[in-house]
Design a protein around this motif. Structure first.
Motif, short mmCIF file in Angstrom:
data_model
loop_
_atom_site.label_atom_id
_atom_site.label_comp_id
_atom_site.label_asym_id
_atom_site.label_seq_id
_atom_site.Cartn_x
_atom_site.Cartn_y
_atom_site.Cartn_z
N GLY A 414 0.78 -1.23 0.00
CA GLY A 414 0.00 0.00 0.00
C GLY A 414 0.80 1.28 0.00
O GLY A 414 0.22 2.36 0.14
N ARG A 415 2.11 1.22 -0.17
CA ARG A 415 2.95 2.43 -0.14
C ARG A 415 3.27 2.83 -1.57
O ARG A 415 4.38 2.65 -2.07
CB ARG A 415 4.20 2.17 0.68
N VAL A 416 2.29 3.40 -2.24
CA VAL A 416 2.37 3.65 -3.68
C VAL A 416 3.44 4.68 -4.02
O VAL A 416 4.23 4.49 -4.96
CB VAL A 416 0.99 4.10 -4.22
N GLU A 417 3.51 5.79 -3.26
CA GLU A 417 4.49 6.83 -3.57
C GLU A 417 5.92 6.30 -3.42
O GLU A 417 6.80 6.57 -4.25
CB GLU A 417 4.29 8.05 -2.66
N ALA A 418 6.15 5.53 -2.36
CA ALA A 418 7.47 4.95 -2.15
C ALA A 418 7.81 3.96 -3.27
O ALA A 418 8.96 3.86 -3.73
CB ALA A 418 7.54 4.26 -0.80
N ALA A 419 6.78 3.22 -3.71
CA ALA A 419 6.98 2.27 -4.80
C ALA A 419 7.38 3.00 -6.08
O ALA A 419 8.29 2.58 -6.80
CB ALA A 419 5.71 1.46 -5.03
N LEU A 420 6.71 4.12 -6.37
CA LEU A 420 7.05 4.91 -7.56
C LEU A 420 8.49 5.42 -7.49
O LEU A 420 9.20 5.42 -8.50
CB LEU A 420 6.07 6.08 -7.71
N ASP A 421 8.90 5.85 -6.31
CA ASP A 421 10.30 6.31 -6.15
C ASP A 421 11.28 5.18 -6.47
O ASP A 421 12.31 5.39 -7.12
CB ASP A 421 10.53 6.81 -4.72
N ALA A 422 10.96 3.97 -5.99
CA ALA A 422 11.84 2.83 -6.26
C ALA A 422 11.89 2.52 -7.75
O ALA A 422 12.98 2.28 -8.31
CB ALA A 422 11.36 1.61 -5.49
N TYR A 423 10.71 2.55 -8.42
CA TYR A 423 10.69 2.29 -9.86
C TYR A 423 11.50 3.34 -10.62
O TYR A 423 12.24 3.02 -11.55
CB TYR A 423 9.25 2.28 -10.38
N ARG A 424 11.34 4.61 -10.24
CA ARG A 424 12.09 5.69 -10.92
C ARG A 424 13.60 5.50 -10.75
O ARG A 424 14.36 5.72 -11.69
CB ARG A 424 11.66 7.05 -10.37
N THR A 425 14.00 5.10 -9.56
CA THR A 425 15.43 4.84 -9.32
C THR A 425 15.94 3.74 -10.24
O THR A 425 17.01 3.85 -10.83
CB THR A 425 15.66 4.43 -7.85
N GLY A 426 15.12 2.69 -10.37
CA GLY A 426 15.51 1.59 -11.25
C GLY A 426 15.63 2.01 -12.69
O GLY A 426 16.57 1.64 -13.40
N LEU A 427 14.67 2.83 -13.17
CA LEU A 427 14.72 3.31 -14.55
C LEU A 427 15.95 4.18 -14.79
O LEU A 427 16.57 4.14 -15.85
CB LEU A 427 13.45 4.11 -14.87
N GLY A 428 16.33 4.94 -13.78
CA GLY A 428 17.50 5.80 -13.90
C GLY A 428 18.79 5.02 -14.06
O GLY A 428 19.76 5.51 -14.64
N HIS A 429 18.79 3.81 -13.55
CA HIS A 429 20.01 2.99 -13.62
C HIS A 429 20.01 2.03 -14.79
O HIS A 429 21.02 1.36 -15.03
CB HIS A 429 20.20 2.21 -12.32
N ARG A 430 18.88 1.93 -15.51
CA ARG A 430 18.83 1.00 -16.64
C ARG A 430 19.41 1.70 -17.86
O ARG A 430 18.72 2.32 -18.65
CB ARG A 430 17.41 0.52 -16.91
N THR A 431 20.74 1.63 -18.02
CA THR A 431 21.41 2.28 -19.13
C THR A 431 21.19 1.49 -20.42
O THR A 431 20.76 0.35 -20.40
CB THR A 431 22.93 2.34 -18.88
#
Length: 447
Positions: A414-431
């Motif tokens: 249920g922690r949607v905002e925190a989940a979005l932050d984690a996804y964004r971090t992952g996208l930032g590292h997917r070179t």
């Protein structure tokens, strides 16, 4: 005039040897020189020519080098034979005994100011330290070896430089390891220093860091160059190491049969050379290939054999890394409790400074096991620790995958905002595949 002592030192040595043999200055001088010349030489007032030293050495019954440098006859040959013996001791997995041999050889080489032999002993001590997982100590030995060879061409310094890069790689400093290896490759290739063994060693060593950084295209190119250089190499152990590294790129491209064939070639060479640790690493990699292909029973068999061999050689760091991969196979076979026990047993031996990528893998798997057991808080803690380790190491591909796992866990709780932050971090590292932030790839070798 070559490598020799100062004229005063040589003069005193000539006088000492002459007196020991009961010879007069006239007897030593005849028939080519005069007693006055011998007197002047022994007093250190004249620098003898090579011809004069050869005459004196012949009259005194010693070797030219012994008279010119004070080194016992055949010392260098004997030291090099003993260095080969120490290398063999390490190759069969007896790192403790090899350390004793290399330490004694280093002392002798230092006593006689033999720079190349000092560097060889330091290089051996560095390899022993990698074997036992003492990475900081290993780096120091490799740095000292490089310093001893400071005036030598880069090709002679490559083994020490490569050792330093591997120590940084095993410590989780992937970017710096790649920088060291790429810089050396660039200097060799741009400078036209085509030494097949030096180039092959560097290309084989850079594949692992490239793969862990997600730079698969660069890894594949390095493998291509290594395969082209292999026929020019006269070192079968080096060729075997290359085949083991190339297997990783073949596996990433889905070419499982070719990867297995490459590892079989490496294993055959290692068996012939009786290199126990390297043969264990082949079993390890074949287990990894089988795991990727879903052949989990075969994977477990290969990995357990590798672990048995590495444990016998007391290769602590490698054993811990392999245990993490074996635990993953056990988890996939439905034996999660057994996997968790293995992971907790090696967790203390892995850290951000010692096997960072595998330390992260251990926490990732412990997180998955905790999540399966419906312990979300424990799972989150392991994922966060794994992320910290991977961020420091620069392992972009693994980090992106881990961010997805953490994001999914946070979303389910249920922690949607925190989940979005984690996804964004992952996208930032997917070179983009095959890229790093290190600039252009090194120059190509002259194949």
């Amino acid at each position: 005039m070559g490598d020799r002592d100062e004229q005063g030192t040589i003069g005193r040595r000539v006088q000492r040897l002459r007196v020991q043999r009961g010879m007069t200055q006239k007897q030593l001088a005849e028939p080519v020189y005069t007693p006055a010349y011998i007197s002047t030489l022994e007093a250190g007032r004249v620098r003898p020519s090579d011809d004069a030293l050869r005459h004196l050495a012949d009259r005194l019954g010693v070797e030219f080098d012994e008279l010119a440098t004070g080194r016992p006859a055949r010392l260098v040959t004997e030291l090099r034979l003993r260095l080969t013996e120490a290398q063999r001791t390490l190759a069969v997995g007896e790192a403790g005994a090899a350390v004793e041999q290399y330490t004694g050889l280093l002392t002798e080489a230092e006593t006689h100011a033999l720079a190349e032999e000092q560097a060889a002993a330091l290089l051996g001590l560095g390899e022993c330290a990698l074997e036992t997982g003492e990475l900081a100590e290993g780096r120091e030995y490799f740095e000292r070896a490089e310093a001893r060879l400071g005036d030598a061409p880069l090709t002679a310094r490559v083994p020490a430089l490569r050792g330093r890069a591997v120590a940084h790689y095993l410590a989780g400093e992937l970017r710096y390891a790649v920088y060291l290896l790429e810089s050396a490759l660039d200097e060799l290739n741009r400078g036209g220093l085509h030494d097949p063994d030096a180039l092959l060693l560097l290309y084989a060593s850079v594949i692992g860091p490239y793969m862990d950084m997600g730079a698969h295209a660069r890894a594949a190119q390095a493998a291509e160059f290594a395969l082209a250089l292999a026929p020019q190499s006269g070192d079968p152990a080096l060729v075997a190491r290359m085949h083991r590294s190339v297997a990783r790129t073949l596996l990433a491209e889905g070419r499982l049969a070719e990867a297995d064939a490459s590892l079989a070639k490496a294993a055959e060479l290692y068996r012939g050379l009786r290199l126990r640790t390297e043969l264990a690493n082949c079993h390890w990699m074949r287990g990894y290939v089988y795991a990727q292909n879903g052949e989990l029973e075969r994977a477990e068999t290969e990995m357990r054999e590798a672990l048995r061999m590495l444990s016998a050689t007391r290769a602590a760091l490698y054993s811990s890394q392999l245990t993490v991969e074996l635990a993953d196979v056990l988890h996939r076979r439905g034996r999660s409790d057994e996997a968790a026990v293995l992971l907790r047993g090696v967790a203390g031996g892995l850290s951000s400074e010692r096997g960072a990528v595998h330390a992260a893998a251990a926490h990732r798997l412990l997180g998955i096991i905790a999540e399966d057991a419906r312990r979300p808080e424990e799972a989150e803690e392991h994922y966060v620790r794994a992320m910290s380790l991977l961020e420091r190491a620069g392992a972009a591909g693994d980090l992106a995958d881990l961010c997805r796992l953490l994001g999914d866990l946070l979303r389910r709780t249920g922690r949607v905002e925190a989940a979005l932050d984690a996804y964004r971090t992952g996208l930032g590292h997917r070179t983009a595949p095959g890229t790093t932030t290190l600039g252009p790839a090194p120059a190509q070798p002259q194949l």
